[in-house]
Design an enzyme around this catalytic site. Structure first.
Site, PDB file in Angstrom:
ATOM      1  N   GLU A 116       0.831  -1.214   0.000  1.00 45.18           N
ATOM      2  CA  GLU A 116       0.000   0.000   0.000  1.00 45.18           C
ATOM      3  C   GLU A 116       0.865   1.264   0.000  1.00 45.18           C
ATOM      4  O   GLU A 116       0.372   2.354   0.293  1.00 45.18           O
ATOM      5  CB  GLU A 116      -0.937   0.018   1.226  1.00 45.18           C
ATOM      6  CG  GLU A 116      -1.865  -1.169   1.366  1.00 45.18           C
ATOM      7  CD  GLU A 116      -2.965  -1.259   0.303  1.00 45.18           C
ATOM      8  OE1 GLU A 116      -2.987  -0.417  -0.615  1.00 45.18           O
ATOM      9  OE2 GLU A 116      -3.775  -2.183   0.391  1.00 45.18           O
ATOM     10  N   HIS A 139      -2.486   2.179   8.250  1.00 39.23           N
ATOM     11  CA  HIS A 139      -3.600   1.398   7.703  1.00 39.23           C
ATOM     12  C   HIS A 139      -3.819   0.191   8.594  1.00 39.23           C
ATOM     13  O   HIS A 139      -2.864  -0.513   8.952  1.00 39.23           O
ATOM     14  CB  HIS A 139      -3.289   0.950   6.274  1.00 39.23           C
ATOM     15  CG  HIS A 139      -4.251  -0.071   5.764  1.00 39.23           C
ATOM     16  ND1 HIS A 139      -5.597   0.175   5.619  1.00 39.23           N
ATOM     17  CD2 HIS A 139      -4.081  -1.368   5.384  1.00 39.23           C
ATOM     18  CE1 HIS A 139      -6.197  -0.904   5.169  1.00 39.23           C
ATOM     19  NE2 HIS A 139      -5.303  -1.865   5.021  1.00 39.23           N
ATOM     20  N   HIS A 141      -7.279  -2.734  10.221  1.00 39.42           N
ATOM     21  CA  HIS A 141      -8.594  -3.326   9.988  1.00 39.42           C
ATOM     22  C   HIS A 141      -9.411  -3.363  11.292  1.00 39.42           C
ATOM     23  O   HIS A 141      -9.616  -4.455  11.853  1.00 39.42           O
ATOM     24  CB  HIS A 141      -8.436  -4.755   9.456  1.00 39.42           C
ATOM     25  CG  HIS A 141      -7.545  -4.898   8.250  1.00 39.42           C
ATOM     26  ND1 HIS A 141      -6.934  -6.082   7.899  1.00 39.42           N
ATOM     27  CD2 HIS A 141      -7.187  -3.998   7.306  1.00 39.42           C
ATOM     28  CE1 HIS A 141      -6.230  -5.912   6.781  1.00 39.42           C
ATOM     29  NE2 HIS A 141      -6.354  -4.651   6.407  1.00 39.42           N
ATOM     30  N   GLU A 169     -16.082  11.755  23.443  1.00 37.40           N
ATOM     31  CA  GLU A 169     -14.688  11.941  23.001  1.00 37.40           C
ATOM     32  C   GLU A 169     -14.567  12.008  21.484  1.00 37.40           C
ATOM     33  O   GLU A 169     -13.637  12.618  20.952  1.00 37.40           O
ATOM     34  CB  GLU A 169     -13.820  10.762  23.484  1.00 37.40           C
ATOM     35  CG  GLU A 169     -13.351  10.862  24.904  1.00 37.40           C
ATOM     36  CD  GLU A 169     -12.428  12.050  25.142  1.00 37.40           C
ATOM     37  OE1 GLU A 169     -11.408  12.158  24.446  1.00 37.40           O
ATOM     38  OE2 GLU A 169     -12.758  12.865  26.024  1.00 37.40           O
ATOM     39  N   HIS A 210     -13.135  -3.266   4.685  1.00 32.72           N
ATOM     40  CA  HIS A 210     -11.694  -3.533   4.744  1.00 32.72           C
ATOM     41  C   HIS A 210     -11.027  -2.870   5.956  1.00 32.72           C
ATOM     42  O   HIS A 210     -10.498  -3.567   6.819  1.00 32.72           O
ATOM     43  CB  HIS A 210     -11.059  -3.064   3.423  1.00 32.72           C
ATOM     44  CG  HIS A 210      -9.597  -3.319   3.313  1.00 32.72           C
ATOM     45  ND1 HIS A 210      -8.956  -3.539   2.126  1.00 32.72           N
ATOM     46  CD2 HIS A 210      -8.618  -3.378   4.258  1.00 32.72           C
ATOM     47  CE1 HIS A 210      -7.668  -3.746   2.333  1.00 32.72           C
ATOM     48  NE2 HIS A 210      -7.437  -3.641   3.626  1.00 32.72           N
TER      49      HIS A 210
HETATM   50  O1  2HA Z   1      -0.718  -4.856   4.088  1.00 34.39           O
HETATM   51  O2  2HA Z   1      -3.712  -4.703   4.861  1.00 34.39           O
HETATM   52  O3  2HA Z   1      -4.559  -3.710   2.528  1.00 34.39           O
HETATM   53  C1  2HA Z   1      -1.805  -5.706   3.958  1.00 34.39           C
HETATM   54  C2  2HA Z   1      -3.057  -4.941   3.871  1.00 34.39           C
HETATM   55  C3  2HA Z   1      -3.432  -4.479   2.535  1.00 34.39           C
HETATM   56 ZN    ZN Z   2      -5.631  -3.890   4.592  1.00 37.28          ZN
END
Ligand code: 2HA
Ligand code: ZN
Length: 273
Positions: A116, A139, A141, A169, A210
């Protein structure tokens, strides 16, 4: 002179990636983090001043030429970063032409920056225009937030307001709200472009089904932003588990009181029904 492995930057990256793993937001090789370092910060170490390898990147990053980023590696597991930092992360410098990076530390088994990375660099470019202190793109999840992208409309306003209403908050930590893009294939330049464009207005961009891309001035602040969002998303999930019916909530007047108390610049459009 000390070695880069002993720096506070590697220490903070190890702590952050382990925190992300332990929160369950970065299973397997999920997630990636990049942290900008200045030339002065990098040059203080005895082992960061020569190029070990040069690797191509799939995006023209010439706007960031000469900048350094400590970044997690493609395919690497956050659960392993603490034990193998020199293998699973690397310090890179963006080359003048912008289509390659010099690895000056780490990735010592032949690794490369996260898949990414184009999305990270494009997001860094946009956030740096707003804030010269911009340092981090993260990034991950976050489970409850990802779940909400299946059950709520994919609207920045609806998602922002719903999260604001789950905890006082939230509006303090993200008074601008959060942005949402349509579902797109991860690891592509296209999702990077859409994410960066949305980052013009928000520190956080939700990738439906995602995860999130978050920006900030430090690892702690950026982690804290995601943590606050995910806490509100957990409260939302828990309300649904209790039957979903709310008898009362945080009102527009309550939001205005918070804005007065904490000197917030609210996204007015998201406040109105
Ligand atoms: O790096 O989460 O979106 C792995 C991920 C890709
Ligand atoms: Zn990801």
């Amino acid at each position: 002179m000390t070695k880069f492995i002993d720096s506070k930057y590697v220490k903070e990256m190890k702590q952050t990636t382990m925190n992300l793993y332990e929160h369950g937001w970065d299973e397997r090789n999920g997630g990636n983090v990049s942290l900008r370092l200045t030339k002065d910060e990098v040059e203080k170490f005895e082992d960061t001043n020569k190029t070990l390898r040069t690797v191509q990147i799939k995006f023209n990053a010439s706007e960031l030429a000469g900048k350094y980023y400590l970044v997690t590696g493609t395919g690497r597991y956050f659960k392993n970063m603490t034990e193998y930092p020199e293998r699973d992360m690397g310090l890179i410098k963006i080359n003048a032409e912008g289509n390659s990076v010099d690895i000056v530390w780490g990735f010592d088994d032949g690794g490369e920056p996260t898949s990414e990375f184009p999305a990270h660099l494009m997001s860094h470019i946009e956030r740096l225009k707003k804030d010269p202190e911009q340092r981090v793109i993260m990034h991950c999840h976050p489970t409850n937030l990802v779940a909400m992208t299946f059950t709520l409309p994919l609207s920045s306003k609806v998602l922002s307001r719903t999260l604001w209403q789950m905890h006082p908050e939230s509006i303090v930590v993200f008074p601008e709200g959060i942005g949402v893009i349509p579902y797109m294939c991860p690891g592509t330049t296209a999702i990077g472009e859409k994410t960066a464009e949305t980052m013009k207005d928000y520190h956080v961009v939700v990738w439906p089904h995602h995860g999130v891309f978050a920006a900030g001035d430090s690892l702690d602040e950026t982690f804290g932003l995601v943590e606050t969002i995910e806490k509100s998303a957990l409260v939302y999930t828990t309300i649904q588990a209790q039957g979903g019916k709310m008898l009362q909530t945080i009102t527009e007047k309550d939001f205005r009181d918070l804005a007065d108390r904490f000197g917030l610049e609210l996204n007015e459009e998201y406040l109105k029904d």
